[in-house]
Enzyme design. Structure first.
Site, PDB file in Angstrom:
ATOM      1  N   THR A 186      46.032  58.761  43.377  1.00  0.00           N
ATOM      2  CA  THR A 186      45.406  57.478  43.700  1.00  0.00           C
ATOM      3  C   THR A 186      44.453  57.138  42.554  1.00  0.00           C
ATOM      4  OG1 THR A 186      43.569  58.536  44.831  1.00  0.00           O
ATOM      5  CG2 THR A 186      45.467  57.984  46.175  1.00  0.00           C
ATOM      6  N   GLU A 331      49.296  57.025  49.693  1.00  0.00           N
ATOM      7  CA  GLU A 331      49.421  58.095  50.700  1.00  0.00           C
ATOM      8  C   GLU A 331      50.557  57.835  51.680  1.00  0.00           C
ATOM      9  OE1 GLU A 331      46.695  56.642  49.652  1.00  0.00           O
ATOM     10  OE2 GLU A 331      44.989  58.006  49.547  1.00  0.00           O
ATOM     11  N   TRP A 444      31.114  41.238  61.786  1.00  0.00           N
ATOM     12  CA  TRP A 444      31.863  41.479  60.568  1.00  0.00           C
ATOM     13  C   TRP A 444      32.435  40.173  60.013  1.00  0.00           C
ATOM     14  CZ3 TRP A 444      35.241  46.503  61.479  1.00  0.00           C
ATOM     15  CH2 TRP A 444      34.371  47.602  61.524  1.00  0.00           C
TER      16      TRP A 444
HETATM   17  P1  ADP Z   1      44.886  52.870  45.173  1.00  0.00           P
HETATM   18  O1  ADP Z   1      45.341  53.918  44.251  1.00  0.00           O
HETATM   19  O2  ADP Z   1      44.109  51.738  44.588  1.00  0.00           O
HETATM   20  O3  ADP Z   1      44.361  53.352  46.490  1.00  0.00           O
HETATM   21  P2  ADP Z   1      47.062  52.006  46.655  1.00  0.00           P
HETATM   22  O4  ADP Z   1      48.199  51.167  46.253  1.00  0.00           O
HETATM   23  O5  ADP Z   1      47.326  53.283  47.304  1.00  0.00           O
HETATM   24  O6  ADP Z   1      46.256  52.193  45.404  1.00  0.00           O
HETATM   25  O7  ADP Z   1      46.069  51.149  47.504  1.00  0.00           O
HETATM   26  C1  ADP Z   1      46.200  51.058  48.868  1.00  0.00           C
HETATM   27  C2  ADP Z   1      45.247  50.034  49.388  1.00  0.00           C
HETATM   28  O8  ADP Z   1      45.516  48.749  48.827  1.00  0.00           O
HETATM   29  C3  ADP Z   1      45.388  49.827  50.869  1.00  0.00           C
HETATM   30  O9  ADP Z   1      44.720  50.815  51.598  1.00  0.00           O
HETATM   31  C4  ADP Z   1      44.780  48.440  51.038  1.00  0.00           C
HETATM   32  O10 ADP Z   1      43.365  48.484  51.038  1.00  0.00           O
HETATM   33  C5  ADP Z   1      45.210  47.741  49.781  1.00  0.00           C
HETATM   34  N1  ADP Z   1      46.403  46.932  50.054  1.00  0.00           N
HETATM   35  C6  ADP Z   1      47.679  47.236  49.808  1.00  0.00           C
HETATM   36  N2  ADP Z   1      48.484  46.228  50.171  1.00  0.00           N
HETATM   37  C7  ADP Z   1      47.685  45.252  50.678  1.00  0.00           C
HETATM   38  C8  ADP Z   1      47.901  43.948  51.235  1.00  0.00           C
HETATM   39  N3  ADP Z   1      49.104  43.407  51.334  1.00  0.00           N
HETATM   40  N4  ADP Z   1      46.823  43.250  51.661  1.00  0.00           N
HETATM   41  C9  ADP Z   1      45.582  43.765  51.570  1.00  0.00           C
HETATM   42  N5  ADP Z   1      45.308  44.971  51.044  1.00  0.00           N
HETATM   43  C10 ADP Z   1      46.344  45.712  50.612  1.00  0.00           C
END
Ligand code: ADP
Length: 541
Positions: A186, A331, A444
Site C-alpha cells: 500500500t 487489501e 459528520w
Molecule cells: P492506497 O495504497 O492508497 O491505500 P488503495 O487503492 O488500496 O491504495 O486505496 C484504497 C482506498 O481508496 C479505499 O479504502 C478508499 O478510501 C479509496 N477508494 C477506492 N475507490 C474509491 C471510490 N470509488 N470512491 C471513494 N474512495 C475510493
C-alpha cells in the site's frame, strides 16, 4: 460424504495456458517506452512467459522467491505476470512513483531477488541499487541494443537476451492453490508501507468475479485498455480476467496524456477502459475542445478515489459511455463493489438513475460487507446511517506480509478505514476515509460530497475538502480549489454554487485557491500534505 468431482488447484498458469490454446491469435498491443506501438498476441505472451520461467530456473530462484518489477503497462510486464507467478515465484510489482527511500525499504522488506525494470526507471535503479541488499539480478526490460554500457548496475542484462537464451517449452509446476502468487505494498501515506500477499486461489476467484456481467462484464468481444497501472494492485486484476475471457489487451505504456490515450482507444477499437478519475479528466479535457467522440468505447470502470458525478454525467451524456463506479483497495485484490443498476432501476428517469450511479455500487458475490458504529454495532442499510465499512471474503487480506502485531481483522472482518452508507437495495456509498471525516457540532460532514459539488462547477478542475479547527463547532469544512486553465471564478461564486445542493450547515466556510493539490503515488489527493500546507490557515470569522 465428499463430492466426487475432480479436484484441481486454481493456478495462474492455467489462465495463460487457456489464453494460448483458445485465443492465441487475440492481440496484445503496447505503446512502448521506446515510443513505438508493439503488437503481440496471447500465444506469443504464453511462449515468452515460459521463457521467463526457464530464465528464473537458470538463476536458481527458488519456489516463492520474489521477483520485482518497476514497469509500465506493457507486453513484457504481462509476460512476467504469468512467467513469475506461473512458475511458483512471487511477482512483486513496485510503484515507481514512490520515494526512492521507500522503494529501497520495500525491496529489502520483500527480500526481492530479481528486479526487472523499464528503461524509463533506470535513474531510479541507479539511485537505489546499492542499498537493495537482497537483489542479485538486474534486468532492463529492453532489447540488447538499448542496454547502456556504463549504467553502474552490476551484471545488468537486457530482458530480450535474458529470456532469448531460453526454450519456450516449460511444464508449469503444480502446487497448493493457496501458494503466494504476487504482492503489492500500500502507498504508506502513514508509516511504512504494508504488503498484501495474494495467492493463486484469491487471484483466480477475483478474476472470475471481475468478469461477471454486473461487474466489468468482460468477454472475448472486448478490447480492454487498462490505464490503471500494473504496478498498482495488478491493474485491478484485468490481466488475469482478460486471459480468462480471451479479450484483446491494449497497454498505454508511460504515455498517459489525453491525446495519446484517445488515439489508442480509437486505433485499437477499445470497448472498455479502466482508470482513476485524474486520468479520465485529462482525456476529457483533450476531447472536449475539439468535439472528439468515441467510436467503440462503451463503458469504463473508474475507481481508486471517488468519481465526481459531473464526470459520470459527461461520459454518459456527451460520449455515450457508461461509467462503472468501483470501490476497492490493495487489501482486497482490489474489487469490492461496482455500480451497475438493478433491473427495477432501469426504467427510472435518467436523473434518478444517476442518484444510484454516483455511488460506489453493489457488493460483488464473494465479498461480504457491513457498516458499524465506533462501538462495533451494525448500522441499518437505509442509505442514511453511516459507519465504518468492514469486509470479508476469499480475496480479502487476512494478514499483512511480515507485519508485527498480528491480524488487523476484527471478529474475522477487515476494517477498510472507509466510512460509508448502504441503502436498502445494497448500493454502498463512501462518504470519507475515516481519517478525513469532518465532525462539525457532533455531526459528520462528507468531504466527498463537498468535493463532488465543487467539481461540478465549470471553472473547477480539482477540489479537496478538509476540516479546520473551529472554537465552537470543533471543525468546519473548507474547500481547496484548482481552477481550470484560462477560467476565472471567485470565492463567493463557489460558495453560492452550494446553494440548494447541500444543507446550509454542511456548506464549506471558505474557499482557498491553489495551483495544484498534492497527489500521492497512486494519483490520489494527499490530504495529510494539504493540511500541512494549510497549517497557518485561519477560518474567516
Ligand atoms: P492506497 O495504497 O492508497 O491505500 P488503495 O487503492 O488500496 O491504495 O486505496 C484504497 C482506498 O481508496 C479505499 O479504502 C478508499 O478510501 C479509496 N477508494 C477506492 N475507490 C474509491 C471510490 N470509488 N470512491 C471513494 N474512495 C475510493
Amino acid at each position: 460424504m465428499l463430492g466426487l468431482m475432480q479436484s484441481q488447484n486454481l493456478s495462474i498458469s492455467s489462465l495463460i495456458d487457456f489464453a494460448e490454446k483458445h485465443n492465441g491469435d487475440v492481440e496484445i498491443v503496447s505503446r512502448r517506452v521506446e515510443g513505438d506501438i508493439h503488437r503481440s498476441n496471447w500465444e506469443q505472451i504464453a511462449q515468452r512467459a515460459r521463457q521467463v520461467a526457464n530464465a528464473l530456473d537458470a538463476l536458481h530462484i527458488e519456489m516463492s522467491g520474489r521477483v520485482a518489477t518497476l514497469a509500465w503497462n506493457g507486453y513484457r510486464h504481462l509476460e512476467l505476470y504469468f512467467g513469475v507467478s506461473g512458475s511458483g515465484r512471487v511477482l512483486h510489482t513496485i510503484n515507481p512513483r514512490l520515494h526512492p527511500d521507500q522503494i529501497v525499504w520495500i525491496a529489502n522488506h520483500a527480500e526481492d531477488q530479481v528486479l526487472c525494470f523499464d528503461m524509463s526507471f533506470l535513474p531510479i535503479v541507479q539511485q537505489v541499487h546499492a542499498k537493495c541488499n537482497t537483489i542479485k539480478h538486474w534486468v532492463a526490460m529492453c532489447d540488447e541494443s538499448l542496454l547502456p554500457k556504463d549504467s553502474g548496475i552490476p551484471k545488468l542484462v537486457s530482458y530480450e537476451t535474458w529470456i532469448g537464451k531460453q526454450s519456450n517449452q516449460y511444464t508449469w509446476p503444480i502446487f497448493d492453490e493457496n501458494t503466494a502468487s504476487s504482492m503489492c505494498y500500500t502507498s504508506g501515506t502513514t508509516g511504512n508501507p504494508k504488503a498484501a500477499l495474494y495467492s493463486h486461489r484469491s487471484t483466480l476467484l477475483h478474476a472470475y468475479a471481475a468478469a461477471l456481467p454486473d461487474v466489468m462484464c468482460l468477454s472475448a468481444k472486448d478490447s480492454i485498455l487498462p490505464v490503471v497501472p500494473m504496478f498498482h494492485v495488478n491493474a485491478w486484476g484485468i490481466p488475469y480476467s482478460a486471459a480468462m475471457v480471451g479479450a484483446k489487451l491494449v497497454f498505454p505504456g508511460p504515455t498517459l496524456d489525453g491525446k495519446s490515450v484517445y488515439e489508442l482507444i480509437e486505433t485499437e477499437g477499445v470497448t472498455f477502459a479502466a482508470g482513476v478519475p485524474t486520468v479520465w479528466q485529462m482525456l476529457l479535457s483533450h476531447m472536449k475542445p475539439s468535439g472528439l467522440k468515441f467510436s467503440k468505447l462503451n463503458r469504463t470502470v473508474i475507481g481508486g478515489s471517488a468519481c465526481p458525478p459531473a464526470m459520470i454525467h459527461s461520459f454518459k451524456e456527451e460520449y455515450g459511455v457508461n461509467v462503472l463506479h468501483a470501490w476497492g483497495m490493495t487489501e482486497m485484490s482490489p474489487l469490492g463493489t461496482l455500480c451497475t443498476l438493478k433491473n427495477k432501476h432501469l426504467s427510472l428517469p435518467q436523473d434518478e438513475q444517476m442518484n444510484f450511479l454516483v455511488k460506489q455500487g453493489r457488493v460483488i458475490f464473494g465479498v461480504d460487507m457491513k457498516i458499524v458504529n465506533d462501538e462495533g454495532l451494525e448500522q441499518p442499510h437505509d442509505g442514511k446511517a453511516f459507519g465504518n465499512l468492514l469486509v470479508k471474503g476469499p480475496w480479502v487480506l487476512r494478514e499483512y506480509y511480515k507485519q508485527e502485531g498480528g491480524t488487523p481483522l476484527v471478529d474475522g472482518w477487515f476494517p477498510t478505514g472507509d466510512v460509508a452508507t448502504i441503502d436498502p437495495d445494497g448500493y454502498m456509498q463512501i462518504t470519507d476515509r475515516s481519517k478525513d471525516v469532518i465532525k462539525s457540532g457532533g455531526e459528520w460532514i462528507s468531504s466527498i460530497d463537498i468535493e463532488n459539488i465543487a467539481m461540478g462547477h465549470p471553472a473547477v478542475v480539482m477540489a479537496a475538502c478538509v476540516g479546520m479547527p473551529h472554537p465552537k463547532w470543533d471543525e468546519r469544512p473548507i474547500v481547496v480549489v484548482v481552477k481550470k486553465q484560462g477560467q476565472d471564478v471567485t470565492r463567493e461564486e463557489i460558495l453560492s454554487f452550494y446553494d440548494n445542493k447541500i444543507s446550509k450547515w454542511q456548506k464549506p466556510d471558505d474557499v482557498v485557491f491553489v495551483d495544484a493539490i498534492p497527489l500521492g503515488a497512486t494519483g490520489k489527493m494527499l490530504k495529510t500534505k494539504l493540511r500541512e500546507q494549510l497549517k497557518n490557515y485561519k477560518l474567516p470569522v
